[in-house]
Design a protein around this motif. Structure first.
Motif, PDB file in Angstrom:
ATOM      1  N   MET A 220       0.826  -1.209   0.000  1.00 30.20           N
ATOM      2  CA  MET A 220       0.000   0.000   0.000  1.00 30.20           C
ATOM      3  C   MET A 220       0.852   1.247   0.000  1.00 30.20           C
ATOM      4  SD  MET A 220      -3.146  -1.083   2.252  1.00 30.20           S
ATOM      5  CE  MET A 220      -2.144  -2.004   3.374  1.00 30.20           C
ATOM      6  N   GLN A 221       2.049   1.126   0.629  1.00 26.51           N
ATOM      7  CA  GLN A 221       2.950   2.278   0.614  1.00 26.51           C
ATOM      8  C   GLN A 221       3.365   2.569  -0.821  1.00 26.51           C
ATOM      9  OE1 GLN A 221       3.030   0.131   3.195  1.00 26.51           O
ATOM     10  NE2 GLN A 221       2.448   1.664   4.719  1.00 26.51           N
ATOM     11  N   ALA A 224       0.569   4.250  -2.587  1.00 25.62           N
ATOM     12  CA  ALA A 224       0.495   5.638  -2.133  1.00 25.62           C
ATOM     13  C   ALA A 224       1.604   6.477  -2.772  1.00 25.62           C
ATOM     14  CB  ALA A 224       0.595   5.695  -0.611  1.00 25.62           C
ATOM     15  N   PHE A 248      -6.161   7.091   0.944  1.00 20.43           N
ATOM     16  CA  PHE A 248      -5.290   6.717   2.061  1.00 20.43           C
ATOM     17  C   PHE A 248      -5.435   7.598   3.293  1.00 20.43           C
ATOM     18  CE2 PHE A 248      -3.151   4.502  -1.438  1.00 20.43           C
ATOM     19  CZ  PHE A 248      -3.105   3.238  -0.880  1.00 20.43           C
TER      20      PHE A 248
ATOM     21  N   GLN B  76       3.669   3.287   9.782  1.00 24.06           N
ATOM     22  CA  GLN B  76       3.194   3.909   8.534  1.00 24.06           C
ATOM     23  C   GLN B  76       1.673   3.875   8.466  1.00 24.06           C
ATOM     24  OE1 GLN B  76       5.625   1.926   5.593  1.00 24.06           O
ATOM     25  NE2 GLN B  76       7.429   2.447   6.776  1.00 24.06           N
ATOM     26  N   MET B  78      -2.344   4.675   8.120  1.00 25.95           N
ATOM     27  CA  MET B  78      -3.171   5.229   7.053  1.00 25.95           C
ATOM     28  C   MET B  78      -4.560   5.532   7.618  1.00 25.95           C
ATOM     29  SD  MET B  78      -1.909   4.326   3.697  1.00 25.95           S
ATOM     30  CE  MET B  78      -0.456   3.486   3.111  1.00 25.95           C
ATOM     31  N   ALA B  79      -5.323   6.303   6.835  1.00 28.57           N
ATOM     32  CA  ALA B  79      -6.734   6.587   7.106  1.00 28.57           C
ATOM     33  C   ALA B  79      -6.961   7.028   8.561  1.00 28.57           C
ATOM     34  CB  ALA B  79      -7.599   5.383   6.743  1.00 28.57           C
ATOM     35  N   LEU B  82      -3.955   7.233  10.892  1.00 25.56           N
ATOM     36  CA  LEU B  82      -3.100   8.388  10.619  1.00 25.56           C
ATOM     37  C   LEU B  82      -3.700   9.645  11.241  1.00 25.56           C
ATOM     38  CD1 LEU B  82      -0.706   9.658   9.045  1.00 25.56           C
ATOM     39  CD2 LEU B  82      -2.222   9.860   7.092  1.00 25.56           C
TER      40      LEU B  82
END
Lengths: 265, 244
Positions: A220-221, A224, A248, B76, B78-79, B82
């Motif tokens: 997913m990184q 992105a 994201f 890391q 997300m969504a 984050l």
């Protein structure tokens, strides 16, 4: 203006290169895709993400009719390239695959020299009238794939003798040598180390200026980092698609949220 | 999403983040209550302890900053993950400022305790601070419960605080015009009132971060603003004596 802001602005009036509308795919009696609608914008990197078996690679293979060669695979619905149905009788599948090229998960150079790997496509498609023209195509393709400086003195050596990352960029050079309009990439970096991955990602960003790119990735990184648009597949359906930043940071669908944050969906 | 992460240790880390915000917020709330209490009771001992205790809030803020950077690098996120981490980072800065304002009130208590009380101003400030304390408590609940509606309610209440501040501002200016010997105390009390008003603004900022954390957007409407003191002019000829 930041690079990201510029990128988003460029994407504003979307020019659609390929469009899938109501696409169903079955392998025998097992249905793999259900009424998939995806719009692929011109000069944009579109990432397809989702758990294993969600249908993203199946969908990718529909775009240049790679599923045709799979026994028992049925594709229905409409897939257009510049508005023309790729299943139209007037479409020659060999020509389609030249216009919609593909790069696979594992680098798969032919057991030939670096030069011959890149020259093969232009030669069979009759794109060069002379050795000099063929030389030009080979050199410019290797340059666009960011490989020329590393292989300039090794053009006659076997392509399989290059490092994994170089082999993958050789495959990309081979794909772009026939001047495709769309490049499909099926997990192009999963067999590469982080440095080789970064080089391929940088290359993808450069290639976007000339080509439309669709990439399937488990990272997913990576989605992105390299894409401007993302489509999330789950159990054969497209759950959500949109601008990568939005997907994201604030996905709309709970299944997207659960997947990208690593929760049990 | 209420479901757990596949990687359980990430859930534990997010829970730790919530605990740090809750601890900071709880301390900041008590610091404000104590600071105003010390002001009203002219309790210099308590004021000293408040100044000392502010270090704990600063320490948690530092710890939270390193922790969030670590989470961003290693997980890391997300969504919503984050958004939670970014919101916690910003909220911790707001809470640290709340602590600083409370400490500043405590510092001014030393000077104010040396002179006679100025009418009932300290009590008026205490009433204003009580409103702000309720806002702090509710905003912390809204954070823990991920409740955007509750956060919006806190945000709306800040206007009431601003109105109390406006009347305090006029009251203190009137004291100063009435007798120049009031100026020292009135000026300090003006800063104290302003500090409480600013704490209300920080709590409003926290409420906005909670809205972002829950919905992915900052509140669309303009923040309600009721502090008009920047434009206030008092004419000595028409000013009446303050009641006290």
């Amino acid at each position: 203006m930041s690079a990201i802001a510029m990128r988003n602005q460029e994407a504003a009036p979307a020019d659609i290169k390929m469009r899938a509308a109501g696409v169903d795919v079955s392998y025998g009696d097992k249905q793999a895709l259900f009424a998939v609608n995806v719009a692929i914008e011109t000069n944009t990197v579109t990432a397809l993400i989702g758990p294993s078996g969600c249908g993203k690679s199946t969908f990718l293979r529909c775009l240049n009719r790679m599923n045709d060669v799979i026994e028992g695979c049925r594709v229905s619905g409409q897939i257009t390239l510049d508005g023309v149905d790729v299943h139209d009788r007037a479409i020659d599948v060999v020509e389609l695959r030249a216009r919609v090229g593909m790069v696979f998960q594992k680098p798969n150079p032919f057991p030939k020299s670096v030069y011959e790997n890149v020259a093969y496509g232009p030669r069979i498609h009759g794109l060069a009238n002379s050795r000099a023209e063929l030389d030009d195509i080979v050199h410019s393709s290797l340059r666009r794939a960011g490989l020329i400086d590393e292989v300039r003195d090794r053009l006659d050596e076997p392509g399989t003798g290059l490092s994994g990352g170089q082999q993958q960029r050789l495959c990309i050079a081979r794909a772009i040598a026939v001047e495709p309009e769309v490049i499909l990439m099926d997990e192009p970096c999963s067999a590469l180390d982080p440095i080789a991955t970064a080089k391929v990602e940088e290359l993808i960003d450069d290639l976007r200026e000339r080509y439309t790119i669709v990439i399937v990735t488990h990272s997913m990184q990576q989605a992105a980092r390299v894409s401007q648009r993302t489509a999330f597949f789950h159990l054969g359906e497209v759950v959500e698609q949109g601008e990568t930043g939005q997907i994201f940071t604030k996905p709309v669908d709970e299944r997207t949220q659960a997947y990208i944050t690593g929760r049990i969906g | 999403m209420e479901t757990d992460h596949i990687v359980k240790s990430f859930d534990e880390e997010l829970a730790k983040l919530d605990n740090m915000i809750a601890e900071m917020g709880g301390l900041a709330e008590v610091q404000l209550a104590d600071a105003v209490g010390a002001l009203v009771r002219r309790d210099v001992e308590l004021a000293n302890r408040i100044i000392e205790k502010d270090r704990r809030i600063d320490a948690i803020e530092n710890e939270l900053h390193s922790f969030t950077i670590r989470l961003l690098a290693l997980r890391q996120p997300m969504a919503d993950d984050l958004r939670i981490i970014v919101a916690a980072l910003k909220i911790s800065s707001n809470l640290e400022r709340v602590g600083d304002y409370a400490k500043n009130i405590a510092k001014r208590t030393f000077v104010l305790a040396k002179g006679p009380p100025l009418g009932g101003t300290a009590q008026s400030i205490a009433r204003m601070a009580a409103l702000v304390q309720v806002m702090i408590k509710n905003v912390l609940d809204a954070y823990i419960q991920r409740d955007a509606a509750k956060a919006a309610d806190v945000r709306a209440r800040d206007e009431e605080v601003d109105q109390v501040y406006n009347s305090l501002f006029r009251e203190l200016l009137t004291y100063m015009m009435e007798d120049p010997r009031n100026i020292t105390a009135a000026t300090h009390l003006l800063f104290v009132a302003k500090n409480v008003e600013r704490i209300g603004d920080h709590v409003t900022g926290i409420a906005e971060q909670i809205h972002f954390m829950v919905t992915g957007d900052l509140p669309g409407d303009a923040r309600p603003k009721g502090d008009t003191t920047s434009f206030t002019v008092l004419d000595p000829a028409t000013t009446e004596r303050p009641e006290s």
